[in-house]
Design an enzyme around this catalytic site. Sequence first.
Site, PDB file in Angstrom:
ATOM      1  N   HIS A   1       1.003  -1.182   0.279  1.00 34.50           N
ATOM      2  CA  HIS A   1      -0.109   0.353  -0.145  1.00 34.50           C
ATOM      3  C   HIS A   1       0.481   1.057  -0.290  1.00 34.50           C
ATOM      4  CE1 HIS A   1      -4.649  -0.299   0.259  1.00 34.50           C
ATOM      5  NE2 HIS A   1      -4.590   0.777   0.486  1.00 34.50           N
TER       6      HIS A   1
ATOM      7  N   HIS B   1      -2.702  -1.909  -8.263  1.00 37.56           N
ATOM      8  CA  HIS B   1      -2.344  -3.225  -8.223  1.00 37.56           C
ATOM      9  C   HIS B   1      -3.092  -3.715  -9.175  1.00 37.56           C
ATOM     10  CE1 HIS B   1      -4.357  -6.914  -6.130  1.00 37.56           C
ATOM     11  NE2 HIS B   1      -5.480  -6.633  -5.973  1.00 37.56           N
TER      12      HIS B   1
END
Length: 511
Positions: free
Chosen positions: A336, A346
């Site tokens: 993250h 992602h």
Amino acid sequence: MVLAKRAKFFDEEVYPEPEAELVGYAWLINEFHLRVPAPNSICAIVPAKNAKRSKGRWLIWGSRYQPKAHWFAQLTFALKYEGVDLAIMRSLFGVLVIEDITASIENEITGSYSRRIWFFYEWITAQDLPIKDITNGNYADALNEELQFGCAKTKVSRQRINNNLPGVNGFCPLIRKTEKLVQHIEENLDQKAAKNIGNVHSDLLARAAAFLLLSDSKASYTIEGEAPPHNRIERWGKIIGQAGMQPLTVEEIERLQEVVIPDRRFILPGIRCVGGFVGEHDRVTNVPIPEHISAKPEDLDELLAAYLSAYELMKSSGFHPVLAAAIIAFSFVIIHPLEDGNGRIHRYLIHHVLAESGFTPKGVIFPVSAVILEKIEEYKAVLEQFTQPRLQYVEWKPTEDNNVHVTNETADLYRYGDMTCQVEFLFECVKETVDTVLPEEVLYLERYDEIWNYVNNRFDMSQKSLSLLLNFLRRSNGQLSKRAKTKELSALTDVEVKEIESKYQEVFSLD
């Protein structure tokens, strides 16, 4: 009165049998009180001499497999039967005395497991043990490729080890060689996809690709619970279509975030310089309730550098593209590194790795996000399977602005881990794309063209009206609604409507 024995637990799992004893990695965690996630599978020894079976998370071994109650023997058992767990080894090496490690290795200096433990110590810690190089004997693989997937081998002469780890010491998640993954790889889905679209007309393929790009872009926003304007969906779809064209760097990640989040007034753009978490806030106190805590901002530079180095290693050493895509994509969202936009990037990274490797057919992007959206609950479970066990090892306190501040060392939680579950999920998504989504979209366009040409040849109808007609038919399963017949398409007679509906149902094989 006979009191019943209290049930014994390890990692919240009750022992499989009352007389069972921990062995391998579980024994090491328990014996040395290691603060590290347990393996997905836990090994135990039972009195039955030749037992060898599984029960839930437990792998059960008979007493003839029992190693000595010493770290070296237990780690040897783990390497032999469980595979490599870098996080546990790193934690173990941090609590052992150097003299004990050295003496244990030198006691069996020519043995393959001794040399592997020696190699792993120096590879993980980047510190040399006071042991002379081995000068003869066969080379042993660092990773047993009957248990886990490895990369191309690099010879390390010091321990006479073939380094086949799919990563670098600062970042190296691993994948177990399950029957399911072996079957997926043997299907050669990339070749199957290329063959499936090889006979498709280029114009038709371009139209299918354009629709799938838009569909994937919209799905990626939907997964995040967002419904942005169509122009933002189109812009992100265009970026997805360019996946694999630019090298993956920190600068490229920051560029992608700019596209995902054009309004930067409410976030700090670029790599995070503050803490981060995924979850909710308490309704009364506004204190964070994390479901996942991001890597510490002070660890991000080192983590991302190792992450990108590992990706370069996978690319250059023939690591399977879907395995690499899962590691790179899922690790990104687990680390993250951005304040916002992590989820969409992602999923973009799946496209990037598959496209850059040539796994995806040229001119086509697999609509993975659209498939994920159909499996959204499974997708969330796959993410939690990796993140939930790690949450208990993160110590934190709330900040004044109701963020989280991590107070212990956590980088290893993001460097290492077993990503088998995540890879299996991604392979299922890729397989569904190749077997179902791509062929169905091409077939739909072929049928659409057939009904379009039929109506266009029968009626002197504008393209706008014809498109409207087919949209009405598609939405109503081949039948025009009362509104369509009395308003937008009132010029058609009842006989003509029946004729068109009949042809549409015939073309689309509707009952």
